[in-house]
Scaffold this active site. Structure first.
Site, PDB file in Angstrom:
ATOM      1  N   CYS A 311       0.807  -1.223   0.000  1.00  0.00           N
ATOM      2  CA  CYS A 311       0.000   0.000   0.000  1.00  0.00           C
ATOM      3  C   CYS A 311       0.843   1.277   0.000  1.00  0.00           C
ATOM      4  O   CYS A 311       0.635   2.175  -0.821  1.00  0.00           O
ATOM      5  CB  CYS A 311      -0.970  -0.013   1.173  1.00  0.00           C
ATOM      6  SG  CYS A 311      -0.202   0.031   2.818  1.00  0.00           S
ATOM      7  N   HIS A 359      -2.601   0.907   6.759  1.00  0.00           N
ATOM      8  CA  HIS A 359      -3.010   0.921   5.351  1.00  0.00           C
ATOM      9  C   HIS A 359      -3.166   2.359   4.860  1.00  0.00           C
ATOM     10  O   HIS A 359      -3.479   3.268   5.636  1.00  0.00           O
ATOM     11  CB  HIS A 359      -4.312   0.156   5.154  1.00  0.00           C
ATOM     12  CG  HIS A 359      -4.647  -0.073   3.711  1.00  0.00           C
ATOM     13  ND1 HIS A 359      -3.827  -0.798   2.865  1.00  0.00           N
ATOM     14  CD2 HIS A 359      -5.696   0.345   2.941  1.00  0.00           C
ATOM     15  CE1 HIS A 359      -4.360  -0.830   1.648  1.00  0.00           C
ATOM     16  NE2 HIS A 359      -5.492  -0.133   1.670  1.00  0.00           N
ATOM     17  N   HIS A 371      -5.846   1.776  -4.405  1.00  0.00           N
ATOM     18  CA  HIS A 371      -4.963   1.253  -3.366  1.00  0.00           C
ATOM     19  C   HIS A 371      -4.554  -0.182  -3.689  1.00  0.00           C
ATOM     20  O   HIS A 371      -5.146  -0.848  -4.535  1.00  0.00           O
ATOM     21  CB  HIS A 371      -5.634   1.328  -1.986  1.00  0.00           C
ATOM     22  CG  HIS A 371      -6.805   0.404  -1.799  1.00  0.00           C
ATOM     23  ND1 HIS A 371      -7.108  -0.184  -0.588  1.00  0.00           N
ATOM     24  CD2 HIS A 371      -7.770  -0.034  -2.661  1.00  0.00           C
ATOM     25  CE1 HIS A 371      -8.191  -0.933  -0.710  1.00  0.00           C
ATOM     26  NE2 HIS A 371      -8.617  -0.857  -1.951  1.00  0.00           N
TER      27      HIS A 371
END
Length: 399
Positions: A311, A359, A371
């Site tokens: 990420c 994240h 993402h």
């Protein structure tokens, strides 16, 4: 990251209490199951679907956090290795200079030997463990010519600096060893968490997977509804902002003609942040164009491209394409810009998730983001509410 772990950043939450993260596409919806027999352990001792979901969810979250720690340890190791290499090169160069200085002193000793002058003192100097201590003696210093004294001073200086750099190199090597241990530990942690999660998933029956997939579809629909709702709110706020700008421009024009302009502010105590300037929009477009080009590439923990990403690796690479340098980890990226409310998120902003900042995604507008979700998934567009509104930690504008 690892034993050297950095303290958790203290960014302000902009959402409510975090709801549990949903680990996989198949398992993300288990929390919506009604009170059925699945909510309790089965007669054969197998865990319920809810128990499996919670366990897998925890494992993936822990793996995500461990991945960021791995990224930090890897970055630290790389920096430390470069420092060690520089120090070793410096030591080699200084050692060469030290040898040259020693050779020059040797030539003086040879000359003195041929003339029969000051042999004992020079020989003693060359054999001494600490030349500086020896030359503190005024008797020998008074016998040296100016050139010889310069050579001696140069030798002593080179010896001192070389020893200092050797100590620094030794300490850096020790630090590098510790960083490598941290890196190895973080890597093992990620691998163990993912292996356990895969094992749990493999034990689900086809019927269970099908039921959970259906529930996941409903959750995606709810996430899409929330994104559309945010898009409408942002659109309305933008219209209001533009209307205020037009009214302000009209007042200024009227005031310029009469010379009697007045301040009509009401002092309500609220402040509307201004829209990003044009330069941010230009950079954000470049970052988003890069991110869109990565859609479909696999998530791989610790990866920074070009074939795969985790990420924070994706967000770092995207903004790098816009000539903006972001730190490697989510822990540092969250501090690499200005925090804004979710309602005022603009394309290009970074959206962070969960209390542990495990994240991050790249906002593209209308409540959506690009993402790299998790192991087994691919870079994709998705609602920022994919794991519920409470999972959003903060939004940061990086440039």
């Amino acid at each position: 990251m690892a034993s050297h772990r950095k303290p958790r950043p203290t960014g302000t939450r902009v959402a409510g209490i975090r709801t549990p993260a949903l680990a996989t596409a198949a398992l993300t919806s288990v929390a919506l199951l009604s009170q059925t027999a699945d909510a309790t352990p089965s007669d054969d001792g197998r865990p319920s679907l809810e128990e499996v979901e919670k366990k897998v969810d925890d494992l993936y979250r822990q793996a995500g956090s461990a991945t960021e720690k791995y990224n930090a340890a890897k970055e630290k190791t790389a920096k430390q290795r470069k420092r060690v290499d520089r120090l070793l090169d410096d030591v080699a160069q200084r050692t060469q200079k030290l040898n040259e200085a020693r050779e020059e002193l040797g030539s003086f000793a040879s000359a003195q030997y041929r003339t029969g002058a000051a042999i004992p003192e020079t020989a003693t100097f060359l054999l001494a463990d600490s030349p500086q201590d020896y030359f503190d003696q005024n008797q020998l210093m008074s016998r040296l010519t100016g050139r010889q004294k310069d050579a001696v001073d140069d030798y002593v200086t080179q010896q001192s600096e070389t020893m200092k750099k050797r100590r620094e190199a030794t300490e850096s090597l020790e630090t590098l060893t510790e960083s490598q241990k941290d890196l190895k530990t973080a890597k093992a942690t990620v691998q163990n968490k993912l292996a356990t999660a895969r094992e749990l998933l493999s034990e689900l029956t086809a019927e269970e997977k099908a039921r959970l997939a259906a529930i996941e579809k409903k959750k995606q629909q709810e996430a899409a509804r929330k994104a559309a709702e945010l898009a409408k709110q942002q659109e309305a706020a933008e219209r209001e902002r533009q209307e205020r700008e037009r009214e302000e421009a009209a007042r200024q024009e009227s005031g310029a003609g009469s010379g009697t302009g007045t301040d009509t502010g009401t002092g309500t105590g609220t402040t509307e942040p201004s829209a990003p300037d044009a330069s941010y929009g230009t950079k954000a477009e470049k970052a988003l164009a890069f991110a869109r080009a990565q859609i479909g590439k696999p998530y791989v923990w610790g990866a920074t491209g070009p074939g795969s990403y985790d990420c924070s690796g994706l967000t770092q690479a995207a903004w790098k394409a816009a000539d903006v340098s972001l730190p490697r980890t989510t822990y540092d990226q969250v501090n690499a810009g200005t925090t804004v409310p979710v309602s005022q998120a603009q394309p290009g902003d970074l959206v962070f998730f969960y209390d542990d900042l495990s994240h991050v995604g790249l906002y593209i507008g209308n409540g959506m983001m690009i993402h790299a979700p998790k192991p087994g998934a691919y870079v994709r567009e998705e609602s920022i509410y994919y794991d519920g509104e409470g999972s959003i930690h903060s939004v940061v504008r990086p440039a």
